[in-house]
Design an enzyme around this catalytic site. Structure first.
Site, short mmCIF file in Angstrom:
data_model
loop_
_atom_site.label_atom_id
_atom_site.label_comp_id
_atom_site.label_asym_id
_atom_site.label_seq_id
_atom_site.Cartn_x
_atom_site.Cartn_y
_atom_site.Cartn_z
CB CYS A 195 -0.90 0.02 1.23
SG CYS A 195 -1.82 -1.48 1.52
NE ARG A 209 4.55 1.52 -1.30
CZ ARG A 209 5.42 1.68 -0.31
NH1 ARG A 209 6.57 2.30 -0.54
NH2 ARG A 209 5.17 1.24 0.90
CD1 TRP A 211 -1.10 -6.02 -3.25
CD2 TRP A 211 -0.91 -6.79 -1.15
NE1 TRP A 211 -0.71 -7.34 -3.31
CE2 TRP A 211 -0.58 -7.83 -2.04
CE3 TRP A 211 -0.86 -7.03 0.22
CZ2 TRP A 211 -0.20 -9.10 -1.60
CZ3 TRP A 211 -0.48 -8.29 0.67
CH2 TRP A 211 -0.16 -9.30 -0.24
CG ASN A 225 0.74 2.10 3.62
OD1 ASN A 225 -0.34 2.21 3.06
ND2 ASN A 225 1.84 2.68 3.18
N GLY A 226 -0.25 -1.42 6.39
CA GLY A 226 0.07 -2.35 7.45
C GLY A 226 -1.12 -3.21 7.83
CD GLU A 230 15.14 -14.70 -8.89
OE1 GLU A 230 14.87 -13.64 -9.48
OE2 GLU A 230 14.61 -15.01 -7.81
CE LYS A 256 12.71 -12.03 -10.92
NZ LYS A 256 12.38 -12.42 -9.55
CD GLU A 285 8.33 -12.96 -8.49
OE1 GLU A 285 8.36 -12.35 -7.42
OE2 GLU A 285 9.25 -12.86 -9.33
CG HIS A 287 16.91 -38.20 -3.66
ND1 HIS A 287 17.19 -39.35 -2.96
CD2 HIS A 287 18.08 -37.78 -4.21
CE1 HIS A 287 18.49 -39.60 -3.05
NE2 HIS A 287 19.05 -38.66 -3.81
CE LYS A 299 10.55 -3.74 -6.88
NZ LYS A 299 11.16 -4.82 -7.66
#
Length: 607
Positions: A2, A27, A74, A98-99, A479, A483, A486, A502, A602
């Protein structure tokens, strides 16, 4: 996460508030809103979805008023609907937040019992009602905030308007960042300096637990004990121009292609090329007594830390623990005296990582922070600041910040090895030479962009993708999978290549592409053996290697991606490029929102 913008101005503020929200789009958000105070009444405009929807509302129904607050949300508590969008109003109080208010449920129940009616599902509306309830008792907005803040448990950054006080704006922070901006006869609040850049360069960061009362003649900051304090005013240096994509289709693409420049910028701060030495920003910082290293981070930054674990143990022979920040405190970690904790974060505000930093500091650990924002909370609270110099990263999926983190961590590993007497002057000169080759090698990797774009449709139709690697290529496999997940929404997993037997090998069939990261070198043959096990079971392999590796093992692959031949030290920095480009082009082929993928933010400033 946010975003907040607040203005106590001398002219109408709605247009500037909206501009500030545009700067916070990176963000991540799913609704937005603005409230202003005009003629003793609060007026709001809110909209679900992108800021363009809010922009249309403002064009149809303009907002007058010289004081106002704005927010990009958000969703945490409650769906991303217009009713749940901020700002929230209760009586004469309007709030953006925010939070997360962790105790919102008992507070809500208490307020409902007092006759309060709620119009949203959010935790934030509780804050507005709580302050308005206190206002009815005290009659003083400052005293009402002073009374309400101790009752809020969790994390918050708040901006608060009062219907009957056009000359007042109050802000508060606990766990989420908040910045004061000082202009000519005007004062501002923002989630970060970027939001305030066109308004002012003179900013002050609120410390943990601070709250601020803003009036036309200035701002008074109070600490968590309600004592008046002063916070230093600095020049932010952030450009007031909106960051644009230039000639690129997306911010992510632009940021991938910026990597040769930003890695060079970052390394310039740590390498003395002529002297053949690797240095720290604080040359006198003593690493010789470090007995153990703990690395804590989230997401992409965690994978940078995984690569660093290999480097620290290989070069410095110092044992390394690595944890995802969200789990670190909850396993009761043993923090031995003489330990170094390294926190890694693009924003420097990641809530879980910041909480881990504070836990470790309380346990007597020395803290080093690898961050991209040198004025962030982690940067200010660390003993050793290690900036990445990547510049603003707008795409939600981190790219250039990751490669710059790797550059910084390699320099730190070399410094620790030197402090431990395990790096000779000759070896140091060699490391400087190899690191100095990284920007050109990244540029060489980017030359294969069109080839990667051409093969992306081979992956875009898959439901599942596996990534394999050994050594420092294993974190790159993780990574790469992250990506792809995402931004393309394809299920992907990264595995250490030797772990295929395994369990994961059961997933292999001709519908599951397998991306193998295998530069030629000591681990190449073993990785190729695992790759051949995949091929023997009908798996379709995309091999990412250098020319020698492709020549040796490229036959029978679905596709190959040829990288420059580089020293193993810089291979993770260089091989980050093809996994980023592959994810990017697959996402473009699928038509997803590359820069702002669904459900992601973000900067994750809540736990």
């Amino acid at each position: 996460m946010c975003g907040i913008v607040g203005i106590l101005g001398t002219s109408d503020v709605a247009e500037r508030l909206f501009d500030g929200l545009k700067r916070l789009e990176y963000r991540g958000y799913d609704s937005a809103g603005i409230a202003t105070l005009h003629d003793g009444a609060i007026e709001r405009r809110r909209a679900q979805g992108k800021l363009a929807n809010l922009g249309r509302r403002l064009a149809e129904e303009p907002l007058p008023g010289h004081v106002g607050i704005a927010h990009t949300r958000w969703a945490t508590h409650g769906a991303p609907t217009e009713d749940n969008a901020h700002p929230h109003v209760a009586g004469k109080v309007t709030v953006v937040h925010n939070g997360i208010i962790e105790n919102f449920k008992p507070l809500r129940d208490e307020l409902i019992a007092k006759g309060r009616v709620f119009n949203s599902q959010t935790d934030t509306e509780v804050v507005a009602h709580l302050i308005d309830e206190a206002l009815q008792t005290t009659g003083d907005p400052v005293e009402a905030v002073r009374t309400a803040l101790p009752r809020l448990h969790g994390a918050f950054a708040l901006a608060i308007l009062f219907a009957e006080h056009p000359d007042l704006l109050i802000g508060a922070r606990l766990g989420s960042p908040l910045v004061i901006g000082y202009g000519e006869g005007e004062t501002f609040l923002g989630s970060d300096a970027l939001a305030l850049a066109p308004l002012t360069q003179r900013i002050a960061y609120l410390d943990e637990g601070d709250w601020v009362v803003i009036r036309p003649d200035g701002a008074q900051v109070y600490d968590r004990e309600n004592a008046p304090v002063e916070r230093p005013v600095t020049i932010s240096g952030v450009t007031g121009a909106l960051i644009d994509k230039g000639n690129h289709r997306h911010f992510m693409q632009k940021e991938i292609f910026e990597q040769p420049i930003v890695v060079a910028q970052t390394l310039r701060s740590y390498l003395q090329r002529l002297e053949g030495q690797i240095v720290l920003p604080i040359p006198e910082f003593d690493l010789s007594g470090i007995k153990r290293v703990t690395i804590v981070a989230c997401g992409t930054s965690f994978y940078a830390g995984m690569v660093a674990k290999y480097w620290f143990e290989q070069f410095a022979r110092v044992p390394v623990d690595i944890d995802v920040a969200s789990e670190f405190r909850y396993r009761a970690p043993v923090m031995e005296p003489g330990g170094l904790m390294i926190v890694i974060s693009q924003s420097g505000e990641t809530a879980d990582t910041l909480a881990a930093l504070r836990h470790a500091k309380a346990e007597g650990q020395t803290i080093a922070a690898v961050v991209n924002v040198p004025t962030s909370s982690m940067a200010r609270e660390a003993d050793l600041l290690l900036p990445t110099h990547a510049g603003p990263e707008i795409g939600v999926a981190s790219t250039k910040a990751f490669s710059c983190q790797l550059a910084v961590l390699s320099a730190l590993a070399a410094n620790l090895a030197k402090a431990k007497g395990r790096l000779s002057a000759e070896d140091e000169r060699a490391l400087v030479r190899h690191l100095g080759e990284a920007p050109a090698a990244i540029n060489g990797a980017l030359a294969y962009d069109e080839a990667i774009e051409a093969m992306a449709p081979l992956i875009a139709g898959a439901r599942d993708v596996l990534y394999l690697g050994r050594g420092t290529d294993y974190p790159l496999a993780l990574e790469g999978a992250l990506k792809l997940k995402e931004i393309s929404y394809i299920h992907a997993e990264g595995y250490a290549a030797g772990e295929m037997k395994h369990g994961p090998i059961a997933l292999i069939d001709d519908a599951v592409p397998v991306i193998v990261i295998a530069p030629s070198g000591p681990l190449f043959e073993k990785t190729v053996s695992n790759m051949q096990e995949v091929q023997a079971r009908g798996g379709k392999v995309v091999l990412i290697s250098d020319y020698d590796g492709i020549e040796a093992a490229g036959d029978g692959c679905l596709a190959t991606i040829t990288m420059p031949k580089v020293h193993p030290l810089i291979a993770p920095i260089v091989y980050a490029v093809p996994v980023q480009l592959l994810a990017y082009h697959v996402a473009v082929a699928k038509g997803t929102d590359v820069d702002q993928p669904r459900n992601l933010a973000k900067s994750v400033t809540v736990e």
